[in-house]
Design a protein around this motif. Structure first.
Motif, mmCIF file in Angstrom:
data_model
loop_
_atom_site.group_PDB
_atom_site.id
_atom_site.type_symbol
_atom_site.label_atom_id
_atom_site.label_comp_id
_atom_site.label_asym_id
_atom_site.label_seq_id
_atom_site.Cartn_x
_atom_site.Cartn_y
_atom_site.Cartn_z
ATOM 1 N N ASP A 145 -9.407 -7.150 2.298
ATOM 2 C CA ASP A 145 -10.135 -7.471 1.072
ATOM 3 C C ASP A 145 -11.191 -6.386 0.824
ATOM 4 O O ASP A 145 -11.255 -5.383 1.549
ATOM 5 C CB ASP A 145 -10.732 -8.875 1.139
ATOM 6 N N GLU A 146 -12.066 -6.613 -0.165
ATOM 7 C CA GLU A 146 -13.011 -5.561 -0.565
ATOM 8 C C GLU A 146 -14.051 -5.230 0.501
ATOM 9 O O GLU A 146 -14.684 -4.173 0.455
ATOM 10 C CB GLU A 146 -13.714 -5.977 -1.867
ATOM 11 N N SER A 147 -14.228 -6.112 1.462
ATOM 12 C CA SER A 147 -15.195 -5.839 2.535
ATOM 13 C C SER A 147 -14.540 -5.194 3.750
ATOM 14 O O SER A 147 -15.206 -4.866 4.717
ATOM 15 C CB SER A 147 -15.876 -7.141 2.958
ATOM 16 N N GLY A 148 -13.200 -5.024 3.690
ATOM 17 C CA GLY A 148 -12.487 -4.435 4.817
ATOM 18 C C GLY A 148 -11.942 -5.450 5.793
ATOM 19 O O GLY A 148 -11.430 -5.093 6.857
ATOM 20 N N LYS A 149 -12.040 -6.752 5.440
ATOM 21 C CA LYS A 149 -11.564 -7.811 6.330
ATOM 22 C C LYS A 149 -10.052 -7.981 6.177
ATOM 23 O O LYS A 149 -9.524 -8.023 5.069
ATOM 24 C CB LYS A 149 -12.284 -9.118 5.970
ATOM 25 N N ASP A 150 -9.347 -8.075 7.317
ATOM 26 C CA ASP A 150 -7.891 -8.232 7.297
ATOM 27 C C ASP A 150 -7.490 -9.507 6.573
ATOM 28 O O ASP A 150 -8.126 -10.559 6.723
ATOM 29 C CB ASP A 150 -7.345 -8.305 8.733
ATOM 30 N N LEU A 151 -6.396 -9.394 5.796
ATOM 31 C CA LEU A 151 -5.844 -10.552 5.097
ATOM 32 C C LEU A 151 -4.544 -10.977 5.770
ATOM 33 O O LEU A 151 -3.814 -10.135 6.308
ATOM 34 C CB LEU A 151 -5.579 -10.198 3.627
ATOM 35 N N PRO A 152 -4.214 -12.269 5.738
ATOM 36 C CA PRO A 152 -2.974 -12.721 6.371
ATOM 37 C C PRO A 152 -1.742 -12.267 5.604
ATOM 38 O O PRO A 152 -1.821 -11.969 4.400
ATOM 39 C CB PRO A 152 -3.103 -14.256 6.339
ATOM 40 N N ASN A 153 -0.598 -12.185 6.301
ATOM 41 C CA ASN A 153 0.666 -11.854 5.635
ATOM 42 C C ASN A 153 0.905 -12.847 4.502
ATOM 43 O O ASN A 153 0.615 -14.035 4.638
ATOM 44 C CB ASN A 153 1.833 -11.908 6.628
ATOM 45 N N GLY A 154 1.438 -12.327 3.399
ATOM 46 C CA GLY A 154 1.674 -13.165 2.226
ATOM 47 C C GLY A 154 0.555 -13.062 1.218
ATOM 48 O O GLY A 154 0.729 -13.421 0.058
ATOM 49 N N SER A 155 -0.615 -12.541 1.652
ATOM 50 C CA SER A 155 -1.741 -12.348 0.727
ATOM 51 C C SER A 155 -1.801 -10.877 0.334
ATOM 52 O O SER A 155 -1.803 -10.008 1.194
ATOM 53 C CB SER A 155 -3.059 -12.729 1.397
ATOM 54 N N GLY A 156 -1.880 -10.653 -0.961
ATOM 55 C CA GLY A 156 -2.009 -9.273 -1.431
ATOM 56 C C GLY A 156 -3.442 -8.802 -1.331
ATOM 57 O O GLY A 156 -4.387 -9.585 -1.455
ATOM 58 N N GLY A 157 -3.631 -7.532 -1.091
ATOM 59 C CA GLY A 157 -4.972 -6.954 -1.015
ATOM 60 C C GLY A 157 -4.890 -5.448 -1.114
ATOM 61 O O GLY A 157 -3.962 -4.905 -1.719
ATOM 62 N N MET A 158 -5.840 -4.777 -0.495
ATOM 63 C CA MET A 158 -5.906 -3.318 -0.565
ATOM 64 C C MET A 158 -5.318 -2.697 0.689
ATOM 65 O O MET A 158 -5.602 -3.138 1.805
ATOM 66 C CB MET A 158 -7.354 -2.887 -0.735
ATOM 67 N N LEU A 159 -4.507 -1.665 0.492
ATOM 68 C CA LEU A 159 -3.872 -0.966 1.605
ATOM 69 C C LEU A 159 -4.858 0.032 2.209
ATOM 70 O O LEU A 159 -5.456 0.837 1.495
ATOM 71 C CB LEU A 159 -2.618 -0.249 1.109
ATOM 72 N N VAL A 160 -5.013 -0.039 3.522
ATOM 73 C CA VAL A 160 -5.889 0.903 4.229
ATOM 74 C C VAL A 160 -5.169 1.432 5.473
ATOM 75 O O VAL A 160 -4.179 0.855 5.920
ATOM 76 C CB VAL A 160 -7.223 0.239 4.663
#
Length: 661
Positions: free
Chosen positions: A460-475
């Motif tokens: 997410d925007e703070s750099g926290k990992d998101l679970p599989n199935g959730s879209g977010g930012m690629l890093v």
């Protein structure tokens, strides 16, 4: 941040065939996982081993990775080598020296070839010519050339003497060229009188003259001109010289200049049509290592292969998978000067048959345009050519929608060739997330899993990992050897763009949205972060809506989706559509638009229905085939077009797309 919603579901899976797995460099998922575990267990040891095994060092390195000045990471910083020597000299005295390095097919269909030994001779002569013009290690040289053997020779010759090249695509305007000459502080421009594309003679030297005439090019001393055609061009006495003049009497041996592994091999500018051009700076050692490794891993390159990457040397794909990667591994490659639709849209398939291409790497934009051509004219359908030599297909430049993937799989690959759908960027230097042809089960539209040593995640925007199935930012959480080193002359912009402080300043932000599926953990790129729409609180990736439109295979050839402000929903979806039939108008256009809205609602859901659908004969693209989405955003908002449109393939399309149904 609310996660980017992923609404596209793809259940088709294609396991690697026995033929693809047999003899592959990475054979089976167990072999892939073993490499990943090696990198996880001893990160620096992994990258050190690969650098020692794959590159020739004039001074071996003792330090693998220096993270002390992050995000300005340094790799192999006390080692020395030469990129040109690693592409050419290393093959001399081996059976590769007499192997064909390049099969060049000109715009008119004429073919010429060059062996590794001959290519080294040509590069050495040109390197000596550059030195005779006073060009030295550390100087910057602009390359503004057609897609010919001589373009590759120019790049390799710069690398040979330690000069940093900056290739500018031959479709860019004088203004764009002027900006790049100034920003790089270039001492020389290497160009041609004309280039041949689609049967037309297009000026290059005249554009160079115009660019220099705009002023500010104070560092520039010489312009070297390759006479591609017999047509005369303006030559400025004392400044301009032809290749023939500067090559006269030059010996065909030139000792390669040893440079530090961190020495800038090249600067490549991302589009400067809006704002100051952004010069992505790449190193020599780390970049070359990854170019070589990805040729071996992603393309499973073998001695008998004929490799063809259709990209122009003006783009990073043409750097890594034309000018450096294939030569570093001693491959035979095809270089093509022309365009895929001249003299007809069967040109690619004809060339694959003629040159017995085994590994074919092109862009989804090209695939989609050839689908449209094949469905309107049977004579240019791939089935009319013998494509049995192919064993691996590749896709590059943007996410490939599942229906285009399936067409490519069936009609070009004959349902037997793995498709490596490669995700990477100018900034990454080479592939990052991609299937491996002998290991990875394929899912249409998914770039699948990161290469060994690439620690990719979705946050997410703070750099926290998101679970599989959730879209977010690629890093990417750890540095890797071929990563961008800085933005030329602008380190602060580099840090702000790619290593945002809110994520800790050490995590590379790709600028793309992505999602990992829950079953396999496969990555699927959902589009640029700035291509994420927020409709009534729902964040939707534009690529998914585009895929839904294009999956209406009986009607839609191509689609691009952007957002525009909307009082009710915050953002409204605006779709620009190219049909597989003449452009509709009036009531007919309104009816088709209504049908397509309903189709998207059925495929994704009512929330994804475009509010506005416009039709055109094509989409606004640069001459390299990239969709110019910033123009579409302006059209969607009803704004006047004030941006530079000089790189557009067909400016008349803008008027069509401005018409509301």
């Amino acid at each position: 941040m609310s996660a980017i919603e992923s609404v596209l579901v793809e259940n088709r899976v294609f396991p690697p065939s026995d033929a693809a797995t047999r003899g592959a460099r990475i054979s089976g998922m167990a072999a892939y996982e073993a490499l990943c575990k090696e990198a996880e267990k001893d990160f620096e040891g992994f990258w050190a081993r690969l650098a020692r095994e794959n590159l020739d060092w004039t001074k071996p390195f003792t330090k693998t990775l220096n993270e002390s000045s992050a995000p300005f990471y340094k790799w192999y910083e006390d080692g020395e080598l030469n990129a040109s020597a690693n592409c050419l000299d290393k093959h001399i005295g081996t059976p590769v020296e007499n192997k064909t390095a390049i099969v060049f097919e000109a715009d008119d269909g004429s073919v010429s070839t060059v062996t590794y030994k001959d290519l080294l001779s040509r590069v050495a002569r040109f390197a000596n010519a550059l030195k005779a013009q006073g060009i030295r290690k550390g100087d910057r040289v602009i390359v503004y050339m057609p897609m010919t053997i001589d373009g590759v020779v120019a790049m390799q010759a710069c690398a040979r003497i330690g000069a940093t090249h900056s290739v500018v695509f031959g479709g860019f305007s004088a203004k764009a060229l002027n900006e790049r000459i100034i920003d790089a502080g270039a001492v020389s421009v290497i160009t041609a009188n004309f280039q041949m594309r689609g049967g037309k003679e297009l000026p290059l030297k005249a554009i160079v003259d115009e660019a220099i005439g705009m002023g500010g090019c104070d560092t520039l001393r010489t312009v070297l001109v390759y006479m591609r055609t017999p047509s005369a061009c303006n030559m400025v006495a004392g400044r301009d010289k032809t290749f023939e003049e500067v090559l006269k009497g030059q010996p065909d041996q030139c000792e390669p200049v040893s440079v530090n592994a961190e020495h800038p091999l090249f600067i490549l500018y991302t589009s400067g049509s809006t704002g100051k051009p952004k010069g992505v700076q790449h190193s020599t050692g780390g970049y070359l290592l990854w170019a070589s490794l990805t040729m071996q891993w992603t393309f499973d390159i073998r001695p008998e292969d004929v490799f063809w990457c259709t990209a122009d040397i003006g783009w990073v794909t043409g750097h890594t998978y034309v000018a450096y990667g294939p030569l570093a591994v001693g491959a035979t490659q095809v270089i093509f000067e022309g365009i895929p639709t001249y003299p007809n849209a069967g040109r690619f398939w004809q060339m694959i048959e003629k040159h017995k291409v085994t590994v074919f790497y092109t862009a989804p934009t090209a695939i989609r345009s050839l689908i449209k051509a094949a469905e309107t004219d049977e004579k240019v359908h791939p089935k009319n050519w013998n494509l049995s030599s192919l064993r691996i297909l590749g896709s590059v430049g943007e996410p490939i929608n599942p229906e285009a993937w399936m067409w490519y799989h069936r009609n070009v690959g004959g349902e037997r060739c793995p498709i490596v759908d490669t995700f990477w960027q100018t900034e990454t230097g080479g592939h990052m997330i991609t299937p491996l042809p002998g290991a990875t089960p394929l899912v249409p539209g998914s770039c699948t899993l990161p290469l060994p040593g690439i620690i990719a995640a979705i946050v997410d925007e703070s750099g926290k990992d998101l679970p599989n199935g959730s879209g977010g930012m690629l890093v990417v959480k750890r540095p890797w050897p071929s990563m961008i080193r800085t933005i030329w002359g602008d380190p602060e912009r580099f840090k702000k763009s790619y290593f945002p402080p809110e994520m800790g300043g050490r995590i590379y932000l790709a600028g793309d949205g992505a999602v990992r599926d829950e079953q396999r953990g496969y990555f699927r790129i959902t589009g640029r972060i700035d291509d994420v729409l927020n409709v009534s609180g729902h964040r939707l990736g534009t690529m998914e809506i585009e895929s839904a439109l294009v999956s209406k295979t009986d009607l839609v050839a191509e689609a691009a989706v952007v957002g525009r402000p909307d009082e009710l929903t915050g953002e409204a979806i605006c779709a620009f559509v190219v049909l597989k039939r003449p452009r509709p108008k009036g009531e007919e256009a309104r009816q088709i638009a209504s049908d397509l809205r309903n189709w998207v609602a059925k495929e994704i859901g009512p929330i994804a229905k475009p509010k506005d659908i416009r039709f055109g004969d094509n989409l606004p693209k640069t001459r390299s085939g990239k969709i110019m989405r910033r123009l579409l955003r302006s059209i969607a908002k009803g704004e006047a077009i004030t941006q530079d449109t000089s790189t557009l393939e067909n400016p008349a399309i803008l008027e069509q797309l401005a018409e509301k149904n």
